[in-house]
Design an enzyme around this catalytic site. Structure first.
Site, short mmCIF file in Angstrom:
data_model
loop_
_atom_site.label_atom_id
_atom_site.label_comp_id
_atom_site.label_asym_id
_atom_site.label_seq_id
_atom_site.Cartn_x
_atom_site.Cartn_y
_atom_site.Cartn_z
N ALA A 74 0.83 -1.21 0.00
CA ALA A 74 0.00 0.00 0.00
C ALA A 74 0.85 1.25 0.00
O ALA A 74 2.03 1.23 0.39
CB ALA A 74 -0.91 -0.01 1.23
N GLY A 128 -0.18 -5.29 0.56
CA GLY A 128 -1.30 -5.22 -0.38
C GLY A 128 -0.97 -5.86 -1.71
O GLY A 128 -1.86 -6.37 -2.39
N GLU A 131 -1.75 -9.38 -1.27
CA GLU A 131 -3.20 -9.54 -1.18
C GLU A 131 -3.85 -9.51 -2.56
O GLU A 131 -4.79 -10.26 -2.83
CB GLU A 131 -3.79 -8.47 -0.27
CG GLU A 131 -3.43 -8.70 1.20
CD GLU A 131 -3.91 -7.61 2.13
OE1 GLU A 131 -4.57 -7.93 3.14
OE2 GLU A 131 -3.62 -6.44 1.85
N GLU A 151 2.89 -5.99 7.38
CA GLU A 151 2.13 -4.85 7.91
C GLU A 151 2.40 -4.55 9.38
O GLU A 151 2.35 -3.38 9.80
CB GLU A 151 0.63 -5.06 7.69
CG GLU A 151 0.16 -4.80 6.28
CD GLU A 151 0.28 -5.99 5.35
OE1 GLU A 151 -0.28 -5.96 4.24
OE2 GLU A 151 0.97 -6.97 5.74
#
Length: 769
Positions: A74, A128, A131, A151
């Protein structure tokens, strides 16, 4: 799974979504910012609505340096604007006209796409990025693939299905290991655990597929997938392999290894709670995950961790013009032809030598004493071989490093060096003599650096010719140098901006976190430590605390080592010699005139009279037994207890843990304000970086300046310093900083004060007075 290389009967188009086309080739990490999320979303819309498109490939593309990454996660700069759960639909916000494409909705769209989606992964697929890959129907990687959910390091947990999909693919224990430790795995391991379907170039095969490029192999998979049912490829529809009872047992075992919530454990406990939900249907589990994500996002520990993340990047910003001397030998892509030298083969010098060898330099290790030189070489060769055994470096790399090590007792061998680092004893006369010799021997463009921890860089620079002084600076490593991440780049009066820029870039290249600091006694790190060491020892002499009670209070605060444990590890003689150099140590009955008004004599006596030097001598503030904890476990010492009793006042009431923390840490923070006032530190966050990476300050408390701003409160800090100043007059480090007073008067944190540019304005006003 191996896909046949025969042509597919499908004639439909495969839509390749190249991330770098929107992120830009100059950002090889491909962060999942709004533009990239929108690109993927709109490509999926196109694929679903266009009957001529049969499949989709998500691909990181290549950067301008030909580096490739899928996505490193992210865009953390967006986290500050996220305060609540995202909307359940994506598109254009009707209220403000701005696009919004939440990652959690994007991964659902990828997984539920009616056309097969293949992730073509090269380099990092982290956070991310992983993901997104998990939501694809197939995952193809090359051998550079690196997979992880890190994270927790930035104070949050995966929030787009990572805690739900990863356990379904790789088992719950492996997923917990990756999520709770933030450790990534390579392509080979990812294939073993079923995280990826195929690794291009991994298997020894002569098939045309093995000769394919990553994108070529991904296209073959995509074409084949067009003919296959998709439901069994949707990871969210899979079930975990473990039963409910097995899941409970796995979670219970994992929980025993986690730190307490108040000691930095908010993120990992939230992650564990989210993973527990992976037994539920994906939508229910993801809702629990999202709840835990926002809990950590808003939590003080998470905010402090992200402050630390950005503080490091701010500290590493290159001063002045980024194009300074890019042709300098120390900025070459490879150091194979670059020669460096380290003067002093002790623990510090050998550690710095090891760091430079790992970076690719040919390194002359210099020590005039053969015994010390031989000992340093033995240490280096032994450490290099231990790295091979632990898989940290290859046997080939180890041979190169040992071949590049050039031990010598002759300064004359340094005539071709581009960099020389002095790392001898903290004695100004010795250091100046060394640099005077180097000035005559080394080539004109050679950068000369001192690893001094406290001594005046300008005085040292006076020993070299005027033309050489712009190339002179401090490079203060922290012990052990090959382990500790922090390096203070100490800028003297004559140090050029060009030299500073080169050293910033070099420090980053060798894998260290560099912070530029000014020249003063102790620079930033050790300057703040002066009051810390003095005050914790004075607590003993006042009879209000013991060695163990002080260490316990500081450990409970979250600092990695108590002050007396840290002193023993570093060596009590080091602090003693520094105090002696300053003229503070009394000589017999002759009391030094330079000694501060409040001074802990016991810290000198324990070295001078009792020869207790710390772990290296088997006794310091604690005793050490080689048979217990390899001689590193702190054991109570009766001799030290008896010594302290001679100095301690009788009948004093013991102080609380909070009082110990305030007495020890508030003057440190106050000294940080003074460093900012004097320009020794550029930003409050620079001081935080120094203490998190150099002194074991807990990252979940952000650093001393962040802690003062956000946990202590500057008004309370100022009031307590004023009270301490009355209680202990003539103690400079308790006298409140003018900058602190100004921040309190303006009702600003020091971070806000600097962000608003008020410090620069104040300097301009002061310069006119």
């Amino acid at each position: 799974m191996v896909i046949s290389s025969k042509p597919s009967i499908s004639s439909k188009t495969t839509l390749v979504v190249n991330f770098s086309s929107v992120v830009g080739s100059n950002n090889p990490l491909n962060p999942l910012g709004l533009k990239l999320r929108q690109l993927i979303w709109e490509a999926l819309e196109e694929a679903e609505s266009n009957s001529s498109v049969g499949s989709v490939i998500l691909y990181g593309g290549l950067s301008s340096s030909n580096r490739s990454n899928f996505s490193a996660g992210a865009d953390l700069t967006e986290f500050g604007s996220v305060s609540k759960a995202p909307p359940t639909t994506a598109g254009i916000n009707k209220n403000d006209g701005r696009p919004f494409f939440p990652l959690i909705e994007l991964v659902k769209k990828i997984e539920n796409c009616n056309k097969p989606v293949v992730a073509a992964i090269s380099g990092n697929a982290l956070g991310g990025g992983l993901e997104v890959a998990l939501s694809c129907h197939y995952r193809i990687s090359d051998t550079t693939g690196n997979f992880g959910l890190p994270e927790v390091l930035v104070g949050v947990i995966p929030g787009a299905g990572g805690t739900q999909r990863l356990p379904r693919l790789v088992t719950v224990p492996k997923a917990l290991e990756m999520i709770l430790t933030a450790k990534s795995i390579g392509a080979k391991e990812a294939k073993k655990f079923g995280l990826v379907d195929h690794v291009v170039g991994l298997a020894a095969s002569s098939s045309s597929e093995e000769k394919d490029s990553l994108i070529g192999c991904a296209k073959r998979y995509a074409k084949w997938a067009e003919l296959m049912p998709l439901d069994d490829r949707r990871v969210g529809k899979m079930r975990i392999k473990e039963s409910d009872s097995e899941l409970e047992m796995i979670v219970e075992i994992a929980s025993k290894k986690l730190p307490p919530m108040q000691m930095g454990g908010e993120g990992v406990w939230a992650a564990l709670e989210a993973v527990k939900a992976c037994r539920l249907p994906i939508d229910e589990g993801s809702a629990i995950e999202l709840e835990q994500f926002f809990k950590t996002l808003r939590g003080s520990q998470g905010i402090a961790r992200r402050h630390g993340f950005f503080a490091v990047r701010k500290a590493q910003r290159i001063l002045g013009n980024n194009n300074y001397n890019n042709n300098h030998p120390l900025l070459q892509k490879s150091f194979k032809t670059v020669t460096a030298a380290v003067i002093g083969a002790g623990l510090m010098g050998s550690g710095i030598c090891l760091v430079l060898l790992q970076a690719g330099f040919t390194v002359h290790l210099v020590d005039v004493y053969k015994e010390s030189l031989d000992k340093g070489v033995v240490f280096l060769k032994g450490t290099i071989q231990s790295y091979v055994k632990r898989g940290r470096i290859s046997e080939e790399n180890a041979k190169r490093m040992i071949k590049s090590l050039k031990p010598t007792q002759r300064f004359e061998d340094l005539s071709t060096c581009s960099l020389v680092v002095e790392a001898v004893i903290e004695n100004m006369k010795i250091k100046k003599k060394i640099f005077s010799s180097l000035d005559k021997i080394t080539p004109a463009g050679c950068i000369l650096l001192s690893n001094t921890s406290t001594l005046d860089i300008d005085e040292m620079a006076s020993s070299v010719s005027i033309s050489r002084r712009p190339l002179f600076a401090g490079w203060h490593f922290f012990s052990p140098a090959h382990v500790m991440k922090l390096v203070e780049i100490v800028v003297g009066t004559a140090t050029s901006t060009e030299t500073t820029c080169v050293m910033q870039q070099l420090t980053k290249r060798i894998g260290k976190t560099g912070v530029v600091v000014g020249n003063c006694d102790g620079f930033v790190g050790n300057r703040l430590l002066i009051s810390y060491g003095a005050e914790t020892t004075l607590l003993l002499e006042e009879g209000v605390a013991t060695v163990s009670s002080v260490d316990k209070a500081i450990l409970n605060f979250g600092i990695a080592l108590g002050p007396f444990q840290m002193a023993d590890m570093a060596g009590l003689d080091i602090g003693y010699n520094i105090r002696k150099q300053r003229g503070w140590v009394s000589n017999g009955d002759i009391i030094s005139k330079n000694k501060p008004a409040r001074y802990p004599d016991v810290a000198d006596v324990i070295v001078s009279d009792f020869k207790r030097l710390g772990q290296k001598s088997g006794k310091g503030w604690y005793d050490y037994d080689k048979k217990i904890g390899r001689g590193r476990k702190s054991l109570p010492s009766k001799e030290v207890d008896n010594l302290i009793r001679k100095y301690a006042k009788r009948g004093q009431i013991p102080v609380s843990d909070q009082q110990i923390v305030e007495r020890a840490l508030f003057p440190m923070v106050n000294e940080g304000f003074k460093c900012l006032e004097e320009g020794i530190a550029r930003e409050p966050s620079d001081i935080d970086v120094v203490y998190v990476y150099g002194y074991g300050w807990p990252v979940y408390k952000g650093g001393p300046m962040w802690w003062a701003d956000h946990e202590v409160g500057l008004k309370y800090l100022l009031r307590r310093l004023q009270e301490f100043s009355k209680q202990f007059p003539h103690t400079d480090y308790y006298a409140p900083s003018d900058l602190l007073k100004r921040c309190v008067m303006m009702d600003l944190t020091v971070e806000e004060y600097f962000n608003l540019g008020l410090f620069k304005k104040q300097k301009k006003v002061s310069s006119k007075l």
